[in-house]
Write a protein that holds these residues in place. Structure first.
Motif, PDB file in Angstrom:
ATOM      1  N   TRP A   1       0.332  68.533  22.188  1.00  0.00           N
ATOM      2  CA  TRP A   1       0.881  69.551  21.292  1.00  0.00           C
ATOM      3  C   TRP A   1       2.407  69.554  21.350  1.00  0.00           C
ATOM      4  CZ3 TRP A   1       3.906  73.885  22.203  1.00  0.00           C
ATOM      5  CH2 TRP A   1       4.024  74.805  21.156  1.00  0.00           C
ATOM      6  N   ALA A   2       2.955  69.471  22.548  1.00  0.00           N
ATOM      7  CA  ALA A   2       4.410  69.512  22.720  1.00  0.00           C
ATOM      8  C   ALA A   2       5.082  68.294  22.099  1.00  0.00           C
ATOM      9  CB  ALA A   2       4.744  69.601  24.207  1.00  0.00           C
ATOM     10  N   LEU A   3       4.517  67.121  22.310  1.00  0.00           N
ATOM     11  CA  LEU A   3       5.118  65.909  21.748  1.00  0.00           C
ATOM     12  C   LEU A   3       4.990  65.895  20.225  1.00  0.00           C
ATOM     13  CD1 LEU A   3       3.980  63.245  24.376  1.00  0.00           C
ATOM     14  CD2 LEU A   3       6.161  64.466  24.210  1.00  0.00           C
TER      15      LEU A   3
ATOM     16  N   LEU B   1      -0.927  83.700  17.819  1.00  0.00           N
ATOM     17  CA  LEU B   1      -1.125  82.673  18.849  1.00  0.00           C
ATOM     18  C   LEU B   1      -2.433  81.944  18.582  1.00  0.00           C
ATOM     19  CD1 LEU B   1       0.059  84.591  22.047  1.00  0.00           C
ATOM     20  CD2 LEU B   1       1.387  83.195  20.451  1.00  0.00           C
ATOM     21  N   GLU B   2      -2.435  81.227  17.481  1.00  0.00           N
ATOM     22  CA  GLU B   2      -3.678  80.639  16.964  1.00  0.00           C
ATOM     23  C   GLU B   2      -4.125  79.404  17.736  1.00  0.00           C
ATOM     24  OE1 GLU B   2      -2.805  79.726  12.953  1.00  0.00           O
ATOM     25  OE2 GLU B   2      -1.170  78.356  13.400  1.00  0.00           O
ATOM     26  N   THR B   3      -3.208  78.669  18.347  1.00  0.00           N
ATOM     27  CA  THR B   3      -3.562  77.473  19.107  1.00  0.00           C
ATOM     28  C   THR B   3      -3.759  77.852  20.569  1.00  0.00           C
ATOM     29  OG1 THR B   3      -2.277  76.070  17.611  1.00  0.00           O
ATOM     30  CG2 THR B   3      -2.858  75.148  19.757  1.00  0.00           C
ATOM     31  N   HIS B   4      -4.969  77.643  21.083  1.00  0.00           N
ATOM     32  CA  HIS B   4      -5.283  77.994  22.472  1.00  0.00           C
ATOM     33  C   HIS B   4      -5.617  76.724  23.232  1.00  0.00           C
ATOM     34  CE1 HIS B   4      -8.217  79.987  25.530  1.00  0.00           C
ATOM     35  NE2 HIS B   4      -7.049  79.708  26.076  1.00  0.00           N
TER      36      HIS B   4
ATOM     37  N   LEU C   1      -1.344  79.518  26.141  1.00  0.00           N
ATOM     38  CA  LEU C   1      -1.599  78.590  27.240  1.00  0.00           C
ATOM     39  C   LEU C   1      -2.321  79.348  28.350  1.00  0.00           C
ATOM     40  CD1 LEU C   1      -0.778  75.588  27.583  1.00  0.00           C
ATOM     41  CD2 LEU C   1       1.151  76.385  28.954  1.00  0.00           C
ATOM     42  N   SER C   2      -3.502  78.881  28.719  1.00  0.00           N
ATOM     43  CA  SER C   2      -4.274  79.577  29.755  1.00  0.00           C
ATOM     44  C   SER C   2      -4.675  78.599  30.853  1.00  0.00           C
ATOM     45  CB  SER C   2      -5.525  80.229  29.150  1.00  0.00           C
ATOM     46  OG  SER C   2      -6.459  79.247  28.737  1.00  0.00           O
ATOM     47  N   GLY C   3      -5.071  79.162  31.985  1.00  0.00           N
ATOM     48  CA  GLY C   3      -5.501  78.346  33.112  1.00  0.00           C
ATOM     49  C   GLY C   3      -5.426  79.132  34.398  1.00  0.00           C
TER      50      GLY C   3
ATOM     51  N   LEU D   1       5.355  64.999  32.716  1.00  0.00           N
ATOM     52  CA  LEU D   1       4.298  65.822  33.306  1.00  0.00           C
ATOM     53  C   LEU D   1       2.980  65.057  33.368  1.00  0.00           C
ATOM     54  CD1 LEU D   1       4.956  69.289  31.624  1.00  0.00           C
ATOM     55  CD2 LEU D   1       5.708  68.500  33.870  1.00  0.00           C
ATOM     56  N   THR D   2       2.151  65.434  34.328  1.00  0.00           N
ATOM     57  CA  THR D   2       0.836  64.810  34.502  1.00  0.00           C
ATOM     58  C   THR D   2      -0.244  65.883  34.506  1.00  0.00           C
ATOM     59  OG1 THR D   2       1.807  63.048  35.864  1.00  0.00           O
ATOM     60  CG2 THR D   2      -0.577  63.341  35.989  1.00  0.00           C
ATOM     61  N   GLY D   3      -1.352  65.618  33.813  1.00  0.00           N
ATOM     62  CA  GLY D   3      -2.497  66.510  33.851  1.00  0.00           C
ATOM     63  C   GLY D   3      -2.486  67.636  32.835  1.00  0.00           C
ATOM     64  N   TYR D   4      -1.619  67.575  31.843  1.00  0.00           N
ATOM     65  CA  TYR D   4      -1.533  68.659  30.857  1.00  0.00           C
ATOM     66  C   TYR D   4      -2.335  68.377  29.593  1.00  0.00           C
ATOM     67  CZ  TYR D   4       1.879  71.312  33.510  1.00  0.00           C
ATOM     68  OH  TYR D   4       2.492  72.056  34.478  1.00  0.00           O
ATOM     69  N   GLY D   5      -2.822  67.171  29.428  1.00  0.00           N
ATOM     70  CA  GLY D   5      -3.753  66.846  28.344  1.00  0.00           C
ATOM     71  C   GLY D   5      -3.308  67.302  26.966  1.00  0.00           C
ATOM     72  N   ALA D   6      -4.112  68.195  26.355  1.00  0.00           N
ATOM     73  CA  ALA D   6      -3.858  68.652  24.991  1.00  0.00           C
ATOM     74  C   ALA D   6      -2.535  69.396  24.872  1.00  0.00           C
ATOM     75  CB  ALA D   6      -5.014  69.542  24.525  1.00  0.00           C
ATOM     76  N   ALA D   7      -2.105  70.087  25.921  1.00  0.00           N
ATOM     77  CA  ALA D   7      -0.826  70.799  25.878  1.00  0.00           C
ATOM     78  C   ALA D   7       0.332  69.814  25.740  1.00  0.00           C
ATOM     79  CB  ALA D   7      -0.653  71.645  27.135  1.00  0.00           C
TER      80      ALA D   7
END
Length: 292
Positions: free
Chosen positions: A102-104, A252-255, A129-131, A93-99
Motif C-alpha cells: 500500500w505504501a509503495l 478509514l476504508e482500507t484496513h 493499521l491493526s495488529g 522494512l520486513t514483514g509488513y506485507g500488504a501495508a
C-alpha cells in the motif's frame, strides 16, 4: 495568476496614491491638516486593533494546545547507496506485507499526482493499521514519512482526551486536523484510535460525551477527504472496538492487519537493525580466530 494579482495590487496602490495627491492639491491648508489628523487617528486605531487581536490569538494558542508532534522526514539522496538503509524507510522494512505494498503504491500515486496525471480523490490515502502490540505500527508511520518525504503529524486519542471538558476535547481534535492541513502534503498518524470507541444508545451512561467524540471524528475525516495532501493513518490493537462508520468508504476504508513476525521475518528485522554488524555477529568462531 499570482504575478497578475501582484500587478493588479500595484496598479491599485498607484491609483490610490494618485487620487490622494490630487485631493491634497485641491484642498485648502486647513482641510489638509484635518485630513492628515484623521488618517493618523485611523492608523492608531488599526494598530491597537491588530495588537489586541494578536494578543488574543496568542492566548488561544497557548491555552489550547493540540498535543500533536510534527516529525520531518530524513533526506534520502540515493536509495541505492550503501548508507541508505540507515534511514528508516518502507523499502527497508520486513514483514509488513500488504501495508508495504500500500505504501509503495501510494508513493507512485503521489508522483503521478504531482505530475498532474492523477487527482487526489483517485488515490488511496486513508488507512486503518491493526495488529498485536509490538508489531511495528508506529515504526511503519515513521518509515512512511521518510519514504514519501513529507512531514508526519503524530497524535493519539488519549492526547485528545486530555482536554478538561468536552469542548476542549473536540477543539483538540479539530486543531490537530487543522495542523495537518497547514503541513500538507503530510501524514496524520492517529495512534490507539480504538480509544474513540463506538456510538452508544442514549440510555447508556455518558453516551452524549462519547457520541459527540465519534461524530466529531466522522466530520473531520469527511473534511480531510476534501483537502488535497492529507494522508490519514489510524493504528489500533483492537479494530473491532472502532465504530463501523469510521471504517466505511471515504474514511478509514482500507484496513490492513500486521501479523506477528515468523522466523524469516525475524531474521529480516535483525538484519535491518544490525546493518553492517551482521557479518560479525554471524561469523563462526573459526572465522574470528577461535579453535575449530
Amino acid at each position: 495568476m499570482a504575478a497578475l494579482n501582484r500587478e493588479d495590487k500595484r496598479d491599485q496602490k498607484d491609483e490610490d496614491k494618485a487620487g490622494s495627491s490630487r485631493r491634497l492639491v485641491t484642498q485648502s491648508p486647513s482641510e489638509r491638516r484635518e485630513q492628515t489628523s484623521r488618517n493618523a487617528d485611523n492608523t492608531d486605531d488599526r494598530a491597537s486593533s491588530t495588537s489586541t487581536s494578536s494578543s488574543k490569538g496568542k492566548g488561544r494558542s497557548k491555552s489550547k494546545p493540540t498535543g500533536a508532534e510534527v516529525i520531518r522526514p530524513k533526506p534520502v539522496d540515493d536509495a541505492s547507496a550503501p548508507a541508505a538503509p540507515s534511514v528508516l524507510r518502507v523499502e527497508t522494512l520486513t514483514g509488513y506485507g500488504a501495508a508495504k505494498d500500500w505504501a509503495l503504491g501510494l508513493k507512485a500515486d503521489i508522483a503521478d499526482y504531482l505530475g498532474g496525471e492523477l487527482a487526489w480523490s483517485q488515490m488511496s490515502t486513508r488507512l486503518l493499521l491493526s495488529g498485536p502490540p509490538g508489531t511495528g505500527k508506529t515504526t511503519f508511520a515513521r518509515a512512511l514519512c521518510n519514504t514519501l518525504q513529507v512531514p508526519l503529524v503524530v497524535t493519539s486519542v488519549s492526547t485528545w482526551l486530555q482536554g478538561e471538558y468536552l469542548h476542549d476535547v473536540l477543539d483538540r481534535m479539530a486543531d490537530t486536523f487543522a495542523e495537518a492541513r497547514r503541513q500538507a502534503p503530510c501524514i496524520l498518524f492517529i495512534d490507539e484510535i480504538d480509544g474513540i470507541g463506538q456510538r452508544a444508545p442514549a440510555s447508556r451512561s455518558y453516551s452524549d460525551y462519547w457520541n459527540a467524540c465519534v461524530n466529531k471524528l466522522l466530520e473531520l475525516l469527511d473534511g480531510a477527504i476534501k483537502t488535497d495532501g492529507v494522508i490519514v493513518v489510524g493504528a489500533t490493537n483492537r479494530p473491532g472496538e472502532i465504530d463501523e462508520a469510521i471504517r466505511r468508504s471515504g474514511r478509514l476504508e482500507t484496513h490492513i492487519e500486521i501479523p506477528r513476525p515468523d522466523i524469516p521475518t525475524l531474521a529480516g528485522i535483525l538484519a535491518h537493525h544490525l546493518g553492517s554488524d551482521l557479518d560479525a555477529v554471524t561469523a563462526s568462531d573459526t572465522q574470528i580466530g577461535g579453535q575449530p
